[in-house]
Design a protein around this motif. Structure first.
Motif, PDB file in Angstrom:
ATOM      1  N   ILE A  73      52.940  -6.516  24.889  1.00 39.71           N
ATOM      2  CA  ILE A  73      52.402  -7.141  26.112  1.00 39.71           C
ATOM      3  C   ILE A  73      53.401  -7.071  27.270  1.00 39.71           C
ATOM      4  O   ILE A  73      53.657  -8.063  27.955  1.00 39.71           O
ATOM      5  CB  ILE A  73      51.974  -8.615  25.845  1.00 39.71           C
ATOM      6  CG1 ILE A  73      51.363  -8.745  24.444  1.00 39.71           C
ATOM      7  CG2 ILE A  73      50.933  -9.081  26.836  1.00 39.71           C
ATOM      8  CD1 ILE A  73      51.002 -10.153  24.048  1.00 39.71           C
ATOM      9  N   ASP A 124      46.707  -1.169  23.145  1.00 39.93           N
ATOM     10  CA  ASP A 124      46.186  -2.540  23.143  1.00 39.93           C
ATOM     11  C   ASP A 124      47.307  -3.554  22.909  1.00 39.93           C
ATOM     12  O   ASP A 124      47.300  -4.641  23.462  1.00 39.93           O
ATOM     13  CB  ASP A 124      45.117  -2.649  22.057  1.00 39.93           C
ATOM     14  CG  ASP A 124      44.311  -3.904  22.205  1.00 39.93           C
ATOM     15  OD1 ASP A 124      43.553  -3.997  23.181  1.00 39.93           O
ATOM     16  OD2 ASP A 124      44.479  -4.810  21.375  1.00 39.93           O
ATOM     17  N   LYS A 171      49.469  -5.745  29.077  1.00 40.00           N
ATOM     18  CA  LYS A 171      49.287  -7.157  29.389  1.00 40.00           C
ATOM     19  C   LYS A 171      47.811  -7.460  29.550  1.00 40.00           C
ATOM     20  O   LYS A 171      47.009  -6.542  29.793  1.00 40.00           O
ATOM     21  CB  LYS A 171      49.981  -7.475  30.719  1.00 40.00           C
ATOM     22  CG  LYS A 171      51.481  -7.374  30.644  1.00 40.00           C
ATOM     23  CD  LYS A 171      52.076  -7.741  31.979  1.00 40.00           C
ATOM     24  CE  LYS A 171      53.576  -7.854  31.859  1.00 40.00           C
ATOM     25  NZ  LYS A 171      54.237  -8.172  33.089  1.00 40.00           N
ATOM     26  N   ARG A 172      47.454  -8.723  29.501  1.00 37.37           N
ATOM     27  CA  ARG A 172      46.075  -9.118  29.770  1.00 37.37           C
ATOM     28  C   ARG A 172      45.733  -8.701  31.206  1.00 37.37           C
ATOM     29  O   ARG A 172      46.512  -8.954  32.134  1.00 37.37           O
ATOM     30  CB  ARG A 172      45.952 -10.642  29.634  1.00 37.37           C
ATOM     31  CG  ARG A 172      44.552 -11.118  29.650  1.00 37.37           C
ATOM     32  CD  ARG A 172      44.535 -12.634  29.773  1.00 37.37           C
ATOM     33  NE  ARG A 172      43.183 -13.047  30.026  1.00 37.37           N
ATOM     34  CZ  ARG A 172      42.349 -13.454  29.086  1.00 37.37           C
ATOM     35  NH1 ARG A 172      42.741 -13.538  27.856  1.00 37.37           N
ATOM     36  NH2 ARG A 172      41.120 -13.791  29.403  1.00 37.37           N
ATOM     37  N   GLY A 173      44.597  -8.045  31.364  1.00 36.91           N
ATOM     38  CA  GLY A 173      44.223  -7.548  32.693  1.00 36.91           C
ATOM     39  C   GLY A 173      44.882  -6.203  33.012  1.00 36.91           C
ATOM     40  O   GLY A 173      44.704  -5.668  34.103  1.00 36.91           O
ATOM     41  N   GLY A 177      37.483  -5.928  23.790  1.00 36.61           N
ATOM     42  CA  GLY A 177      38.369  -6.403  24.854  1.00 36.61           C
ATOM     43  C   GLY A 177      38.659  -5.353  25.917  1.00 36.61           C
ATOM     44  O   GLY A 177      39.369  -5.623  26.871  1.00 36.61           O
ATOM     45  N   TRP A 178      38.134  -4.143  25.749  1.00 36.50           N
ATOM     46  CA  TRP A 178      38.333  -3.106  26.765  1.00 36.50           C
ATOM     47  C   TRP A 178      37.039  -2.964  27.558  1.00 36.50           C
ATOM     48  O   TRP A 178      35.967  -2.821  26.967  1.00 36.50           O
ATOM     49  CB  TRP A 178      38.676  -1.760  26.111  1.00 36.50           C
ATOM     50  CG  TRP A 178      40.092  -1.699  25.597  1.00 36.50           C
ATOM     51  CD1 TRP A 178      40.665  -2.564  24.715  1.00 36.50           C
ATOM     52  CD2 TRP A 178      41.096  -0.738  25.944  1.00 36.50           C
ATOM     53  NE1 TRP A 178      41.967  -2.200  24.479  1.00 36.50           N
ATOM     54  CE2 TRP A 178      42.269  -1.086  25.213  1.00 36.50           C
ATOM     55  CE3 TRP A 178      41.135   0.370  26.778  1.00 36.50           C
ATOM     56  CZ2 TRP A 178      43.440  -0.352  25.316  1.00 36.50           C
ATOM     57  CZ3 TRP A 178      42.304   1.107  26.860  1.00 36.50           C
ATOM     58  CH2 TRP A 178      43.450   0.744  26.141  1.00 36.50           C
ATOM     59  N   GLU A 181      39.920  -1.646  31.757  1.00 34.82           N
ATOM     60  CA  GLU A 181      40.772  -2.834  31.848  1.00 34.82           C
ATOM     61  C   GLU A 181      40.790  -3.523  30.484  1.00 34.82           C
ATOM     62  O   GLU A 181      39.766  -3.562  29.794  1.00 34.82           O
ATOM     63  CB  GLU A 181      40.218  -3.791  32.891  1.00 34.82           C
ATOM     64  CG  GLU A 181      41.119  -4.974  33.135  1.00 34.82           C
ATOM     65  CD  GLU A 181      40.531  -5.926  34.156  1.00 34.82           C
ATOM     66  OE1 GLU A 181      41.168  -6.133  35.190  1.00 34.82           O
ATOM     67  OE2 GLU A 181      39.428  -6.435  33.905  1.00 34.82           O
ATOM     68  N   VAL A 182      41.955  -4.060  30.137  1.00 38.69           N
ATOM     69  CA  VAL A 182      42.055  -4.798  28.877  1.00 38.69           C
ATOM     70  C   VAL A 182      41.913  -6.281  29.221  1.00 38.69           C
ATOM     71  O   VAL A 182      42.769  -6.852  29.893  1.00 38.69           O
ATOM     72  CB  VAL A 182      43.410  -4.528  28.194  1.00 38.69           C
ATOM     73  CG1 VAL A 182      43.530  -5.324  26.902  1.00 38.69           C
ATOM     74  CG2 VAL A 182      43.544  -3.043  27.898  1.00 38.69           C
ATOM     75  N   SER A 183      40.807  -6.876  28.775  1.00 38.17           N
ATOM     76  CA  SER A 183      40.506  -8.237  29.244  1.00 38.17           C
ATOM     77  C   SER A 183      40.680  -9.292  28.159  1.00 38.17           C
ATOM     78  O   SER A 183      40.283 -10.422  28.342  1.00 38.17           O
ATOM     79  CB  SER A 183      39.075  -8.273  29.779  1.00 38.17           C
ATOM     80  OG  SER A 183      38.204  -7.873  28.755  1.00 38.17           O
ATOM     81  N   ARG A 184      41.256  -8.926  27.030  1.00 40.97           N
ATOM     82  CA  ARG A 184      41.390  -9.904  25.940  1.00 40.97           C
ATOM     83  C   ARG A 184      42.295 -11.070  26.352  1.00 40.97           C
ATOM     84  O   ARG A 184      43.106 -10.973  27.210  1.00 40.97           O
ATOM     85  CB  ARG A 184      41.957  -9.232  24.692  1.00 40.97           C
ATOM     86  CG  ARG A 184      43.367  -8.706  24.951  1.00 40.97           C
ATOM     87  CD  ARG A 184      44.089  -8.280  23.754  1.00 40.97           C
ATOM     88  NE  ARG A 184      44.872  -7.112  24.048  1.00 40.97           N
ATOM     89  CZ  ARG A 184      45.890  -7.084  24.900  1.00 40.97           C
ATOM     90  NH1 ARG A 184      46.228  -8.150  25.564  1.00 40.97           N
ATOM     91  NH2 ARG A 184      46.586  -5.970  25.107  1.00 40.97           N
TER      92      ARG A 184
END
Ligand SMILES: C[S@@+](CC[C@H](N)C(=O)[O-])C[C@H]1O[C@@H](n2cnc3c(N)ncnc32)[C@H](O)[C@@H]1O
Length: 227
Positions: free
Chosen positions: A121, A154, A158-160, A185-186, A224-227
């Motif tokens: 992250i 993943d 980072k988140r977002g 989450g993507w 975007e990785v939104s997890r």
């Protein structure tokens, strides 16, 4: 002034190990102990020495794209990842010649680097620029954009965080889309069909310029990785 030939691997093949040399991390192939590496923070002096966001470009080739980006965006730290030593040392030579403080070079394989050498992250954005498409079915195992690579991204994003995949190869684009849409989450950043073509502000790279001259369409697929 330093040139590409000043960057040499400082050990014989049989004694190979990962090593940090003057703004280059060298990760050997056919090496069993990647998991022993303890990733240090990007803000450590041997990397960037500051807390600015870190962006990775995978498959950097000769580094044209990332050297230009790093020069025009000095407030961002850039990491070039290229598995071929002859190409990685060209990027390193550019970094030295043009004294680019916010650029770091990794000579290593993308999945191994992401899995074992990047702090979790810690990355704001990644670009995967013209990964080799390996169009023949019997070579499909060599394609970088596949579930193990996405799993490694993943863990480090980072988140977002954002991941943009760029290719001229339509079948590879379709395959990427199939893989990414299944990833928990993507989410795609563009409306269906999820990609854009010929982004004016993409910048230039050896392969981008080559394919554009030949009249090929360039596809950009941002997630975007939104997890
Ligand atoms: C088609 S070239 C694109 C180079 C550059 N992005 C450009 O647009 O000119 C693909 C590059 O990715 C590198 N590459 C391929 N697979 C890789 C991997 N798994 N890890 C790191 N680099 C890789 C190759 O060595 C090659 O330099």
């Amino acid at each position: 002034m330093k040139t590409a030939s000043d960057l040499r691997i400082p050990f014989a093949w049989k004694d190979r190990h990962p090593v940090l040399l003057e703004r280059c991390l060298y990760i050997p192939n056919f090496y069993a102990d990647h998991a022993k590496w303890i990733p240090s923070s990007w803000s450590d002096r041997e990397f960037f020495g500051n807390e600015a966001p870190v962006v990775i470009e995978y498959c950097s080739g000769n580094g044209q794209w990332i050297c230009n980006r790093a020069k025009t965006m000095p407030h961002i730290n850039f990491v070039a990842v290229e598995k071929r030593f002859d190409r990685a040392r060209k990027i390193w030579a550019c970094l030295q010649r043009e004294a680019i403080p916010n650029l770091f070079v990794v000579c290593g394989e993308a999945v191994i680097f992401s899995k074992h050498y990047v702090p979790p992250i810690s990355i704001s954005e990644v670009f995967i620029n013209f990964p080799d498409p390996w169009p023949k079915l019997r070579h499909a195992k060599h394609r970088l954009v596949a579930p193990p690579f996405i799993a490694a991204l993943d863990k480090v994003l980072k988140r977002g965080g954002k991941a943009t995949f760029t290719t001229d190869d339509r079948p590879y684009l379709d395959l990427m889309l199939e893989i990414l849409l299944l990833e928990k989450g993507w989410k795609p950043l563009l409306e269906k069909p999820y990609f854009a073509t010929n982004w004016a502000d993409f910048g230039s790279s050896y392969f981008c310029d080559l394919w554009q001259k030949k009249g090929r369409t360039i596809y950009h697929l941002p997630f975007e990785v939104s997890r």
